[in-house]
Structure formats: structure tokens, C-alpha cells
Design a protein around this motif. Structure first.
Motif, PDB file in Angstrom:
ATOM      1  N   SER A 232       3.296   0.697   1.490  1.00 64.11           N
ATOM      2  CA  SER A 232       2.649  -0.515   2.008  1.00 64.11           C
ATOM      3  C   SER A 232       2.988  -1.631   1.018  1.00 64.11           C
ATOM      4  O   SER A 232       3.411  -1.346  -0.099  1.00 64.11           O
ATOM      5  CB  SER A 232       1.132  -0.327   2.095  1.00 64.11           C
ATOM      6  N   GLN A 234       1.237  -3.152  -0.886  1.00 64.42           N
ATOM      7  CA  GLN A 234       0.051  -3.298  -1.730  1.00 64.42           C
ATOM      8  C   GLN A 234       0.280  -4.091  -3.018  1.00 64.42           C
ATOM      9  O   GLN A 234      -0.409  -5.061  -3.294  1.00 64.42           O
ATOM     10  CB  GLN A 234      -0.520  -1.915  -2.061  1.00 64.42           C
ATOM     11  N   LYS A 237       1.254  -7.781  -2.372  1.00 66.37           N
ATOM     12  CA  LYS A 237       0.226  -8.697  -1.869  1.00 66.37           C
ATOM     13  C   LYS A 237      -0.750  -9.064  -2.979  1.00 66.37           C
ATOM     14  O   LYS A 237      -1.235 -10.192  -3.030  1.00 66.37           O
ATOM     15  CB  LYS A 237      -0.463  -8.167  -0.616  1.00 66.37           C
ATOM     16  N   ARG A 256       6.309   6.169   5.043  1.00 62.33           N
ATOM     17  CA  ARG A 256       5.687   7.307   4.343  1.00 62.33           C
ATOM     18  C   ARG A 256       6.402   8.594   4.745  1.00 62.33           C
ATOM     19  O   ARG A 256       6.528   8.894   5.931  1.00 62.33           O
ATOM     20  CB  ARG A 256       4.194   7.404   4.675  1.00 62.33           C
ATOM     21  N   GLN A 270       1.940  -2.423   9.878  1.00 64.93           N
ATOM     22  CA  GLN A 270       0.574  -2.827   9.527  1.00 64.93           C
ATOM     23  C   GLN A 270       0.435  -4.341   9.652  1.00 64.93           C
ATOM     24  O   GLN A 270       1.387  -5.075   9.359  1.00 64.93           O
ATOM     25  CB  GLN A 270       0.288  -2.485   8.064  1.00 64.93           C
ATOM     26  N   HIS A 491      -9.208   5.773  -1.852  1.00 67.31           N
ATOM     27  CA  HIS A 491      -8.365   4.821  -1.108  1.00 67.31           C
ATOM     28  C   HIS A 491      -7.039   4.680  -1.849  1.00 67.31           C
ATOM     29  O   HIS A 491      -6.087   5.352  -1.533  1.00 67.31           O
ATOM     30  CB  HIS A 491      -9.099   3.492  -0.954  1.00 67.31           C
ATOM     31  N   HIS A 492      -6.978   3.821  -2.839  1.00 65.65           N
ATOM     32  CA  HIS A 492      -5.819   3.781  -3.728  1.00 65.65           C
ATOM     33  C   HIS A 492      -6.262   3.299  -5.096  1.00 65.65           C
ATOM     34  O   HIS A 492      -7.389   2.802  -5.248  1.00 65.65           O
ATOM     35  CB  HIS A 492      -4.661   2.968  -3.143  1.00 65.65           C
ATOM     36  N   GLY A 528      -7.965  -0.149   6.814  1.00 64.39           N
ATOM     37  CA  GLY A 528      -8.679   0.161   5.582  1.00 64.39           C
ATOM     38  C   GLY A 528      -8.273  -0.834   4.529  1.00 64.39           C
ATOM     39  O   GLY A 528      -7.168  -1.385   4.561  1.00 64.39           O
ATOM     40  N   ARG A 532     -10.168  -5.520  -4.944  1.00 65.49           N
ATOM     41  CA  ARG A 532      -9.292  -4.912  -5.950  1.00 65.49           C
ATOM     42  C   ARG A 532      -9.840  -5.079  -7.361  1.00 65.49           C
ATOM     43  O   ARG A 532     -10.632  -5.986  -7.632  1.00 65.49           O
ATOM     44  CB  ARG A 532      -7.896  -5.557  -5.916  1.00 65.49           C
TER      45      ARG A 532
HETATM   46  N1  ASP Z   1      -2.431  -0.969   1.312  1.00 63.22           N
HETATM   47  C1  ASP Z   1      -3.567  -0.301   1.870  1.00 63.22           C
HETATM   48  C2  ASP Z   1      -3.105   0.769   2.855  1.00 63.22           C
HETATM   49  O1  ASP Z   1      -1.971   0.740   3.301  1.00 63.22           O
HETATM   50  C3  ASP Z   1      -4.482  -1.215   2.573  1.00 63.22           C
HETATM   51  C4  ASP Z   1      -5.189  -2.131   1.641  1.00 63.22           C
HETATM   52  O2  ASP Z   1      -5.878  -1.674   0.722  1.00 63.22           O
HETATM   53  O3  ASP Z   1      -5.123  -3.331   1.898  1.00 63.22           O
HETATM   54  O4  ASP Z   1      -3.894   1.625   3.237  1.00 63.22           O
END
Ligand code: ASP
Length: 644
Positions: A232, A234, A237, A256, A270, A491-492, A528, A532
């Protein structure tokens, strides 16, 4: 167990079976624009009695021909009947229109006339008129097709994917892709024109990101160096926020390498969003407004704000972090009622520290579920969860028709009736075990039972209903499945902890709640995101100390956070899944123009393909060919052997 959305599917196929002409309604003011710049005056689908007497030129594909007198011409907009001239003077026109094979492309010019009385076709939007042809041109002849364009539902998916360019001619695919385009356009409008977002493209050749999904690797000409395709945008951004862009969005392609999974694609799209100086409620309101604004006008309007549910409640009541809230059948904890039970496996479970007893009540289950359904439910629980499931049939409230009935004391029976609000003909399914595991099993059985009831005609989930839900208050970390001593991000790794839990990061990280939110629609996660971490030190601690990741890989991001990073947060919506739900399509492949097969292949071009060794040389890589045994093993690991 397979989850089939029987009811939704039936509605989906009926929608198209009854109406070959169902294409997105274009506003009449738009019709002129549909024929600008091209070799036609009108589209096939737009002609009505109001066009009587007009001279028109149409281009399209030959859909049917009847007795060499009528021909039905099709374009993206619909069908129109053309009368093939029979008089001698028009013999050349007749020859073209009668000899061209089906699906040939022709251009016809003529006059719009009304159909003779009694010959109107009320099912056809253009059914009051027909075209009296004067001239015709064969633009391209068509060979015999591998399948007819009309009978969409009967072809195998592999064949549809192999000839995707033909499959795209179907009413369904046209509808799905056009609706997708319209919704994306509205989203752009909402974000850029109404709320000042900036559409920024971010690279697809990038480097490995720690944590999260497995990434595709791209060789480079530098020995031993590889790009990775981003899972993504991520990092970019977040870096755009550091760069002062303030509000970013992108219709972003993500990649992925997660192997074959039904309803996943190795590349997907997305709607990716990031904002500075925002909190969770800000992002949630933005997304509610975005969906409300872009929602198709032929569906019931989206009602905002969407309800919210803490993760713990989603798990306890629905056994999943993406609950389908269109129907009840919630999981109920009945542990307290069974503390003194004589039923062996319940006793056993409750004697353990995390032991619980869980139940769901299937309304009218005794009427609709068959013995073999219950057997397959019990087998599923045994095979996948190594757990027992007991069915309790309620013939009357006191008559327990179940293998454990004789062990259930009267007061337990009454308690069950009270807690689960059971009625005659209901079935209670009961299991025991550790909370999360028992809930997760019950959650799966809840969905399976809903499918079974719907397959027998009960309407549990209204196909016209879109039930949005925010799931919030996730834990920041979860124990890794393969090694529960280690932690991974729920999440991440860039997700911020809940402000009131930050101190727990250093002592009990598993107790930290996160500022992560998921958007769920009808039991599917469609988005999702999170607020941050914008503090470099905290980000370093999470990566290095809690997650044990190699921070060197992210030194650029850590450095950027040190150079005046604003507080920021964002979200990504899975466009393919969203469109799949909006259109009611059976698979996300039906809302993607050129999807990959179940095994990640492009069945039309045969990608991925081999490359001769000399072409691999500049990349300093060599193929290490698997042995026959390894090939065999990897193909038998595929959950499904068929290509689609
Ligand atoms: N990058 C995250 C995802 O792909 C989404 C986010 O946290 O904005 O799930």
C-alpha cells in the motif's frame, strides 16, 4: 465450509436474466455527449418514439437476426431493432446484413420509424421503434465465438477469463465497470472539489517494508538488489503529510503476494487517504460523507453516522472483527449457567483458566436444518477447531431433544431459554473452550447456519440492505500465531497507541489499545486505517523493541518524523470489495476488468510467463528449478486446483 451468499446470488442473476438491457441509466442530457467525436449519431440504447422520423447512424454488434428480416444491433447502451430492406434496389444492404456472422461489427444508417401496432416490445427500452435501414457497412466480421455473449451465467469462469475481452461485452460486466467508474468519479469530486484533497501518484517500484503482507519482488540490474511492489502507499502518504500536502488521496494500486485465496487479488485497488491534524472522528466523518456522496442513486441512500462497535464486543458477540450485523443470532456466553454441569466436555473446558461455554440460537432451526447439516457443522468444528459442538433442539421449551438433554438440569434449561430468548422450533448450538477460539468457531457457525437457512428460503439478510459498521478499540499488538511469545501489529507498525494507554507500551504491550478503525459492510472489511505515530522516538521503540523489526529499513521514515511531522492519520477503502458488495457480484473478479485467476494467473495472456536465461542475465539471477516432488507438493497446497 464454503460461504455461499445464496440469496444475494439469486437476486444478482435475476437482475440480469430479466433485463438484458439493464445498463446504468445515463441522464438524457448526456445522450448527445455519448456520440461526440465518433462515426455515429446516436447510441443503440437511446432511441425512443421521440426520435421518430430522425435520420440516424448507429454502430454496433449484431446480436440476433430473425428470418433475414430483422436484426438486433447492440452497443454499450442497449439494443435496437433494425429492419433489413427486402426490395431489389437495396440488395447490397440486405447482403451485408444477412451474411455478416453474429457479433460482427456494422454501421447502419436509416430512419427511426414506429413498429407496426401490436409488434412493440415493452420489455425493450427501444421497443416502440425500429430503424428502416438505407445503407450498411460491415466494419469487421466476427469468427465463431468460444461462447455466446448472451448466456453469461452458464460459462465457466476460466473460459470467461481466457476471453475476457468478450466477457466484457456482457451486460453484467458493462454495468459493474460503469458503476465503478461513476462511483470513483463521485469520490474524486467529493475529495478534490468539495474538500481540497490532492491526488498524488506514488511509486510502485519501492523497497521492502517490514511487517504486514508479503511483497512481490522485482529484480534490478544491480547484483543482489531488488525492488518490492508496495503493499500500500502507507509510507509515501505519511511522508506527504511531512511534506505539508495536508490532504492526500489516490486511487492506488496495491500488491500483495499472499498466494491463492478466494476473493483476493495479487493486485487490487484502494481509495487511499491521509490527512494532517485529524483525529479518528474526523476520518470517520470524512468516509461517511464520501460514501454517502458517491453512493449509486438507484440504491437506498446511505444513512450516517455509521454505528460503532468495540473490537472486543465484535469478537464476543459475532466471533469476528467483521461482524455481519444484518441479522442477529449473536453469540451468548453461558459459562455461569454450567459451572455445576455433569456434561463432560463442558466441565472439562470450564476447569481451565480461560474456559468458557458459548451458544447461538438458530431461530426455527429445527424446521429448516437437517440432520446432515448438524453433522457437517459438528465435523467442521472437530476438523478445524478440534472442538465439540452440541445441538439442542427445542421441541417445546421443556423437551430437550439432544444428546446432553438428560444432563441439563431444569434450571439450566430455563436459563438458556431466558438468555437466548429461545422459542419453539429453535435450535441452540453450544460449544466450550477458550474465549477467543470458542467465539471464532461460533462466529463461523453463525454464518454457515445463515447460509443454510437462506438456501432453504428464509430471508435473513435483506439483499437491498447495506449495513455499515465501524469496528474500533482494537488492541495495538497481537501475539504472533506461529510464535505467541512474539508480537505483531494488529493493523500496521505505524498505528498510534490510544493516548491513555501509552504507558502500558513499556510494561504490558498486549494491553495497549490502538487508534485503529476498520469499516465493515455486510460482514466484509471494506476499509481500515489509523491515526499514526508522529513521534520518531515512539515509532523507533515500537519497531525495534516491541516488534523486533530491522529499523534500518525504515530510517528514512524515522528521520522524516524528526523533521517536523504533523500529527496525521488516514484510511484506505478496498475499492474492489466495495464494488463487489454494491453490485452484488459473486466475486471481486466481476468488478475488475482484467483480474487474475484464483491462482494469480492471467488466463488470457498466460502471465506469469517464463523468460529465457539470457534475458535474466542482466539481473544477475538464475532460476532454481524445483524437483518434480516439490512441484507436486506446492500444487497440492493450493486450496483449489481449478484455475479460477
Ligand atoms: N495502508 C493501510 C492498509 O492498506 C491503510 C491505512 O492505514 O491507511 O491497510
Amino acid at each position: 465450509m464454503k460461504y455461499r451468499r445464496w440469496y444475494d446470488l439469486r437476486v444478482y442473476s435475476q437482475k440480469f436474466a430479466n433485463d438484458m438491457f439493464l445498463i446504468l441509466p445515463f441522464p438524457p442530457s448526456f445522450f448527445k455527449e455519448l456520440s461526440s467525436f465518433v462515426a455515429r449519431t446516436n447510441t443503440c440504447g437511446e432511441l425512443r418514439s421521440s426520435h421518430l422520423g430522425q435520420e440516424v447512424t448507429l454502430c454496433g454488434w449484431i446480436q440476433f437476426r430473425r428470418q433475414n428480416i430483422f436484426l438486433v444491433l447492440r452497443d454499450f447502451h442497449g439494443l435496437v431493432q433494425v429492419v433489413i430492406p427486402q426490395d431489389e434496389s437495396a440488395a447490397s444492404v440486405k447482403k451485408i446484413l444477412c451474411e455478416a456472422p453474429m457479433e460482427s461489427v456494422v454501421q447502419v444508417s436509416g430512419t427511426v420509424i414506429s413498429r407496426p401496432p401490436g409488434q412493440e416490445n415493452p420489455k425493450m427500452p427501444t421497443g416502440e421503434i425500429e430503424i428502416k435501414v438505407k445503407t450498411a457497412k460491415l466494419l469487421n466480421s466476427c469468427k465463431k465465438l468460444p461462447f455466446e455473449i448472451k448466456d453469461f451465467m452458464k460459462k465457466t469462469e476460466a473460459l470467461r477469463l481466457q476471453y475476457r475481452y468478450l466477457d466484457l461485452r456482457s451486460v453484467q460486466m458493462q454495468y459493474n465497470l460503469r458503476l465503478r467508474s461513476q462511483m470513483v468519479m463521485k469520490m474524486r469530486e467529493y475529495l478534490c472539489n468539495l474538500h481540497g484533497f490532492v491526488d498524488v501518484e506514488t511509486p510502485t517500484l519501492f523497497k521492502r517494508t517490514p511487517g504486514g503482507a508479503k511483497e512481490f519482488v522485482i529484480p534490478s540490474r544491480e547484483p543482489g538488489k531488488f525492488y518490492s511492489l508496495p503493499q500500500s502507499p502507507q509510507q509515501f502518504k505519511q511522508l506527504l503529510m511531512v511534506g505539508g500536502l495536508d490532504r492526500y488521496f489516490q486511487v492506488a494500486r496495491c500488491y500483495r503476494d499472499e498466494g491463492s485465496r478466494p476473493d483476493r487479488q495479487p493486485e487490487f485497488t484502494q481509495i487511499d487517504i491521509e490527512m494532517s491534524f485529524v483525529d479518528q472522528t474526523g476520518i470517520q466523518s470524512l468516509i461517511e460523507g464520501l460514501l454517502q456522496y458517491s453512493w449509486p442513486s438507484d440504491k437506498d441512500p446511505v444513512v450516517v453516522p455509521f454505528p460503532s462497535m468495540p473490537f472486543a464486543e465484535a469478537l464476543a458477540s459475532y466471533g469476528t472483527d467483521k461482524p455481519d450485523t444484518r441479522f442477529g443470532m449473536k453469540i451468548v456466553d453461558i459459562s455461569d449457567m454450567f459451572r455445576n454441569t455433569e456434561v463432560g466436555f463442558l466441565q472439562d473446558a470450564l476447569s481451565k483458566p480461560q474456559g468458557t461455554v458459548k451458544a447461538i440460537c438458530i431461530h426455527k432451526g429445527a424446521k429448516y436444518l437437517k440432520r446432515k447439516d448438524i453433522e457437517s457443522i459438528r465435523k467442521f468444528a472437530a476438523d478445524h477447531f478440534n472442538e465439540e459442538v452440541l445441538p439442542i433442539f427445542l421441541k417445546t421449551n421443556e423437551n430437550w431433544n439432544s444428546p446432553v438433554a438428560k444432563f441439563i438440569m431444569e434450571e439450566q434449561g430455563l436459563g438458556l431459554v431466558r438468555l437466548l430468548e429461545t422459542q419453539e422450533e429453535d435450535v441452540v448450538l453450544l460449544t466450550a473452550g477458550e474465549h477467543k477460539r470458542a467465539c471464532s468457531l461460533m462466529g463461523k457457525l453463525r454464518l454457515e447456519c445463515a447460509d443454510l437457512l437462506e438456501a432453504r428460503g428464509v430471508v435473513l439478510r435483506d439483499p437491498a440492505l447495506f449495513s455499515f459498521l465501524w469496528v474500533v478499540d482494537f488492541p495495538l499488538f497481537l501475539p504472533k500465531e506461529e510464535n505467541p511469545q512474539e508480537l505483531e501489529s494488529a493493523h500496521h507498525p505505524f498505528t498510534a497507541p490510544h493516548p491513555s494507554d501509552i504507558h502500558l507500551l513499556y510494561t504490558e504491550p498486549l494491553k495497549v489499545r490502538s487508534q485503529h478503525y476498520d469499516l465493515v459492510l455486510n460482514g466484509n472489511e471494506i476499509g481500515g486505517g489509523s491515526i499514526r505515530i508522529h513521534n520518531s522516538e515512539l515509532q523507533h521503540y515500537v519497531l525495534a523493541t516491541v516488534l523486533k523489526e530491522d529499523v534500518k529499513l525504515l530510517s528514512h521514515l524515522l528521520q522524516a518524523l524528526d523533521y517536523g511531522a504533523p500529527p496525521h492519520g488516514g484510511i484506505a477503502l478496498g475499492l474492489d470489495r466495495l464494488m463487489c458488495l454494491v453490485t452484488g457480484a459473486p466475486s471481486i473478479r466481476d468488478v475488475i476488468a482484467f483480474p487474475k485467476s484464483f491462482r494469480g494467473h492471467d488466463l488470457m495472456s498466460n502471465a506469469p510467463d517464463s523468460i529465457p536465461p539470457e534475458e535474466l542475465k542482466p539481473y544477475h539471477i538464475q532460476v532454481s528449478w524445483p524437483t518434480d516432488a516439490e512441484t507436486e507438493k506446492s500444487s497440492s497446497n493450493h486450496p483449489c486446483h481449478s484455475e479460477s
